[in-house]
Design an enzyme around this catalytic site. Sequence first.
Site, PDB file in Angstrom:
ATOM      1  N   CYS A 110     115.019  55.821  71.244  1.00 29.14           N
ATOM      2  CA  CYS A 110     114.579  56.695  72.333  1.00 29.14           C
ATOM      3  C   CYS A 110     114.212  55.907  73.589  1.00 29.14           C
ATOM      4  O   CYS A 110     114.598  56.268  74.697  1.00 29.14           O
ATOM      5  CB  CYS A 110     113.375  57.520  71.880  1.00 29.14           C
ATOM      6  SG  CYS A 110     113.717  58.571  70.460  1.00 29.14           S
ATOM      7  N   CYS A 111     113.428  54.854  73.413  1.00 31.19           N
ATOM      8  CA  CYS A 111     112.934  54.135  74.583  1.00 31.19           C
ATOM      9  C   CYS A 111     113.990  53.235  75.204  1.00 31.19           C
ATOM     10  O   CYS A 111     114.135  53.191  76.413  1.00 31.19           O
ATOM     11  CB  CYS A 111     111.709  53.291  74.205  1.00 31.19           C
ATOM     12  SG  CYS A 111     110.262  54.287  73.808  1.00 31.19           S
ATOM     13  N   CYS A 193     105.143  59.456  73.465  1.00 32.33           N
ATOM     14  CA  CYS A 193     105.689  60.477  72.574  1.00 32.33           C
ATOM     15  C   CYS A 193     104.806  60.633  71.332  1.00 32.33           C
ATOM     16  O   CYS A 193     104.191  59.672  70.863  1.00 32.33           O
ATOM     17  CB  CYS A 193     107.103  60.100  72.159  1.00 32.33           C
ATOM     18  SG  CYS A 193     108.261  60.026  73.544  1.00 32.33           S
ATOM     19  N   CYS A 196     105.072  58.216  68.210  1.00 32.09           N
ATOM     20  CA  CYS A 196     104.824  56.778  68.415  1.00 32.09           C
ATOM     21  C   CYS A 196     103.428  56.451  68.933  1.00 32.09           C
ATOM     22  O   CYS A 196     103.079  55.268  69.030  1.00 32.09           O
ATOM     23  CB  CYS A 196     105.830  56.220  69.419  1.00 32.09           C
ATOM     24  SG  CYS A 196     107.547  56.462  68.995  1.00 32.09           S
ATOM     25  N   CYS A 215     108.290  50.540  77.246  1.00 36.55           N
ATOM     26  CA  CYS A 215     109.358  51.436  76.802  1.00 36.55           C
ATOM     27  C   CYS A 215     110.706  51.055  77.384  1.00 36.55           C
ATOM     28  O   CYS A 215     111.740  51.574  76.953  1.00 36.55           O
ATOM     29  CB  CYS A 215     109.033  52.877  77.173  1.00 36.55           C
ATOM     30  SG  CYS A 215     108.942  53.171  78.952  1.00 36.55           S
TER      31      CYS A 215
END
Length: 223
Positions: A110-111, A193, A196, A215
């Site tokens: 995601c990051c 998020c 996390c 991130c």
Amino acid sequence: MSTHGDIVDAAHSHDPATGLSETLAEVLQRHGERAVLLCSFQKEESVLIDELLRLGEGAGSGVRIVTIDTGVLFEETMSTWKEFEQRFGVKIEVQDATAEQGRWTGPDNCCSVAKVAALERSLAGADAWITGIRREQGPTRAATELVERDETRGIWKYNPLADWTDKDLWRRIHERGLPYNPLHDQGYESIGCAPCTQPGSGREGRWAGTDKTECGLHVEPAI
């Protein structure tokens, strides 16, 4: 030295509140609608958006406010998003950063991939980027300047809150009755998020249990 450099020196000679106002005024004067404020609905954005709209007499002089939605934000963050739009009278643009297959697959995916791609889309056509980065947030941000040049992207990066402490932020929020993310009241100093992020001081609660500290948004992309 450029005018941008002069602003850095001048702002450092004043208190944090003056540095905030002068730096954002510079953004409005030089960039206007070609500037982007990236919003993650944390206490920093509560202060930034309020001051930006005051300086821009309510309209922000066309500065775009953009959020990156990973699809796994806290419910409290989503509620704060709505409250920001209602209280400040702004429409926040959304860049999608959901993981492949539309589900969360871990912070590295995601990051490092989807989120950075969403950032690049957010900054398309912009020549200035406003952030909520503060030196106090941790060692990776300790050298942050009020105005920096992102040479890779070819844009100016403004960090109006670089000199601000947590105490400065909360003083402003309470003085002006600004909306803020209620997770801050539950021990979350930095909010990312939901899968996390845990409560913690500074950025300790981000990517808890990993060696990750950023991130990828504020790391220079590879050329």
